[in-house]
Design a protein around this motif. Structure first.
Motif, PDB file in Angstrom:
ATOM      1  N   ALA A  64       0.848  -1.190   0.000  1.00 20.86           N
ATOM      2  CA  ALA A  64       0.000   0.000   0.000  1.00 20.86           C
ATOM      3  C   ALA A  64       0.874   1.227   0.000  1.00 20.86           C
ATOM      4  O   ALA A  64       1.992   1.202   0.498  1.00 20.86           O
ATOM      5  N   THR A  65       0.373   2.303  -0.571  1.00 26.61           N
ATOM      6  CA  THR A  65       1.100   3.558  -0.550  1.00 26.61           C
ATOM      7  C   THR A  65       1.025   4.144   0.849  1.00 26.61           C
ATOM      8  O   THR A  65      -0.034   4.255   1.426  1.00 26.61           O
ATOM      9  N   VAL A  66       2.170   4.492   1.388  1.00 25.13           N
ATOM     10  CA  VAL A  66       2.220   4.987   2.753  1.00 25.13           C
ATOM     11  C   VAL A  66       1.793   6.433   2.784  1.00 25.13           C
ATOM     12  O   VAL A  66       2.224   7.237   1.986  1.00 25.13           O
ATOM     13  N   SER A  67       0.945   6.756   3.742  1.00 20.06           N
ATOM     14  CA  SER A  67       0.515   8.138   3.883  1.00 20.06           C
ATOM     15  C   SER A  67       0.700   8.556   5.322  1.00 20.06           C
ATOM     16  O   SER A  67       0.310   7.844   6.235  1.00 20.06           O
ATOM     17  N   SER A  68       1.302   9.700   5.549  1.00 20.16           N
ATOM     18  CA  SER A  68       1.475  10.192   6.903  1.00 20.16           C
ATOM     19  C   SER A  68       0.257  10.977   7.349  1.00 20.16           C
ATOM     20  O   SER A  68       0.164  11.396   8.484  1.00 20.16           O
ATOM     21  N   GLN A 361       9.876   2.108  10.954  1.00 21.30           N
ATOM     22  CA  GLN A 361       9.732   1.341   9.713  1.00 21.30           C
ATOM     23  C   GLN A 361       8.851   0.111   9.901  1.00 21.30           C
ATOM     24  O   GLN A 361       9.009  -0.898   9.219  1.00 21.30           O
ATOM     25  N   LYS A 362       7.921   0.174  10.836  1.00 21.49           N
ATOM     26  CA  LYS A 362       6.913  -0.873  10.995  1.00 21.49           C
ATOM     27  C   LYS A 362       5.563  -0.220  10.701  1.00 21.49           C
ATOM     28  O   LYS A 362       5.271   0.876  11.193  1.00 21.49           O
ATOM     29  N   PHE A 363       4.723  -0.895   9.937  1.00 21.66           N
ATOM     30  CA  PHE A 363       3.502  -0.274   9.439  1.00 21.66           C
ATOM     31  C   PHE A 363       2.259  -1.049   9.841  1.00 21.66           C
ATOM     32  O   PHE A 363       2.285  -2.280   9.962  1.00 21.66           O
ATOM     33  N   MET A 364       1.187  -0.307  10.021  1.00 27.30           N
ATOM     34  CA  MET A 364      -0.092  -0.876  10.441  1.00 27.30           C
ATOM     35  C   MET A 364      -1.148  -0.566   9.387  1.00 27.30           C
ATOM     36  O   MET A 364      -1.308   0.584   8.973  1.00 27.30           O
ATOM     37  N   LEU A 373       4.005   3.004  12.677  1.00 27.28           N
ATOM     38  CA  LEU A 373       3.601   2.982  14.083  1.00 27.28           C
ATOM     39  C   LEU A 373       3.976   4.277  14.794  1.00 27.28           C
ATOM     40  O   LEU A 373       3.298   4.694  15.728  1.00 27.28           O
ATOM     41  N   LYS A 374       5.044   4.940  14.351  1.00 23.28           N
ATOM     42  CA  LYS A 374       5.441   6.209  14.968  1.00 23.28           C
ATOM     43  C   LYS A 374       4.367   7.288  14.799  1.00 23.28           C
ATOM     44  O   LYS A 374       4.343   8.263  15.560  1.00 23.28           O
TER      45      LYS A 374
END
Length: 451
Positions: A64-68, A361-364, A373-374
């Motif tokens: 998935a494309t990461v979005s902040s 660098q861990k994603f949910m 996660l940050k």
């Protein structure tokens, strides 16, 4: 000097190889962990994947494309989108090959194309291009360079190899039919009043250009159809693709975290080799072979245990985050609760440095989108009622207020602070400005629009 024996006690913390490995694996992202596992499988014959387990390929990875930022994730956000290896330069060279350039013009074109940046702009002056071209052929002149540049600027995407935003927009406008509404006025504004347009100073623009408000509206509408960064669609690495480590789902009315299957590689010890080690005295195994199997068997068990420890720690941290952020998963970022590393560390009895490693660098993956996660950690702002509000939630409120504002009368930072104060959230104007800038939201004067 009298000699004697003296007994001294001291404590030293020594990290075993197993502990060092566990800490290192804890810091790896899912993709890095997959690479580490693949390397371990290649180097250790006593490690193997179960027969039904297939090492994921890039195409099989759930990505998935990461979005902040927050937002409801579209269904296809969770499907690998694929990538193209073709760069803007590759595309331009392909068009050049089809354009019947002479050998000399092709040489000039390659110099120009090589000097185009990711946004599509030429980064060298014509004089610099000419100087580079003359190193190949001293007879090349400035006129030839200008002609080749003009041909490239009419390649797709139109406006590529421009030397300024003004030139880029004018090139695109010149490609439009002559009967395009307000075309002449738009060219005039771009050519002569682009700075006023960038400042959104429409009052001065109207006075100097002598254009009526309805014409300026048409000009703005036409400009919105143009692309001031023609190379962006080719920019490499504009999207990041990740395998979510954790997924969140609703169970009996509460949101719960669980490890994502794609991030949980199942390793095991090769039973055939392990049996050889167990029965080494009965199978004629040489001492060298026995030592080899023993060493790799121990390393395989350590590696499997380190991965299991990593997954247990990751799940423990993710579970704590989800329990504390139930409102976020239910209602979105405006309901984010303030939370810092020590909150989670104290809750699960771990050191803050461990929490920092686990959340990097861990994603949910959740119905709200895919987040590192940050993302769930933020400072707090006090409310009038004595409660606390997350800075992430405040940013979400600012984005919501700006999205709903009147484009003709955008909200100033002072007004945004007042609207938040009406909700019991006391935030200084300078803090509003800092949050707004972190969201890449322009100032109120820059957001003002006649459309």
């Amino acid at each position: 000097m009298k000699q004697g024996l003296q007994l001294k006690f001291s404590q030293n913390l020594t990290m075993t190889p197993q502990l060092q490995q566990a800490i290192r694996l804890l810091q790896l992202s899912s993709l890095e962990l997959q690479q580490e596992i693949q390397e371990a499988l290649e180097n250790n014959p006593l490690l193997e994947l179960p027969e039904e387990e297939i090492t994921p390929t890039w195409e099989q990875n759930i990505s998935a494309t990461v979005s902040s930022s927050a937002g409801v994730a579209a269904e296809d956000d969770y499907i690998y989108q694929g990538e193209t290896n073709e760069s803007l330069q590759d595309y331009l060279i392909w068009q050049m090959r089809l354009s019947h350039f002479s050998a000399t013009d092709e040489h000039i074109a390659l110099i120009i194309i090589d000097a185009i940046d990711d946004s599509g702009y030429l980064t060298q002056s014509l004089e610099e291009v000419l100087e580079a071209a003359q190193q190949h052929d001293e007879e090349i002149n400035a006129e030839e360079v200008a002609v080749v540049l003009k041909r490239i600027q009419h390649f797709d995407p139109i406006g590529v190899a421009s030397r300024s935003v003004r030139e880029c927009l004018l090139l695109q406008l010149n490609q439009l039919p002559n009967d395009t509404p307000s075309l002449a006025a738009t060219k005039n504004v771009v050519d002569n009043y682009l700075e006023l347009l960038g400042k959104r100073d429409y009052r001065t623009l109207a006075r100097k250009s002598r254009l009526k408000e309805n014409v300026i509206r048409n000009v703005l509408a036409l400009l919105q159809q143009l692309n001031p960064r023609p190379g962006d669609s080719f920019s490499a690495g504009s999207s990041d693709y990740v395998i979510p480590d954790v997924q969140v789902r609703k169970n009996n009315g509460r949101w719960v975290a669980e490890l994502h299957p794609a991030a949980m590689p199942k390793l095991r010890v090769n039973e055939t080799y392990a049996a050889i080690h167990t029965n080494k005295h009965n199978n004629g195994c040489s001492s060298g072979d026995a030592d080899y199997i023993k060493q790799h068997l121990q390393e395989a068990r350590w590696f499997i245990k380190s991965i299991e420890s990593r997954n247990e720690t990751l799940l423990k941290v993710a579970h704590c985050i989800v329990q504390r952020q139930q409102a976020f998963f239910e209602y979105g970022p405006e309901s984010m609760k303030p939370m810092i590393l020590s909150d989670v560390a104290d809750s699960i009895d771990m050191h803050e440095s461990t929490i920092s490693r686990v959340t990097t660098q861990k994603f949910m993956h959740s119905p709200q989108g895919v987040f590192e996660l940050k993302y769930f950690f933020s400072s707090h702002v006090s409310t009038d009622e004595g409660g606390e509000y997350s800075s992430t939630a405040i940013r979400a409120l600012i984005r919501k207020l700006v999205a709903a504002e009147n484009p003709g009368k955008p909200l100033s930072d002072n007004k945004l602070a007042t609207l938040l104060a009406d909700q019991g959230i006391q935030v200084a104007r300078r803090t509003i400005a800092k949050y707004r800038e972190s969201l890449n939201i322009p100032s109120s004067s820059q957001r003002k629009s006649l459309l």
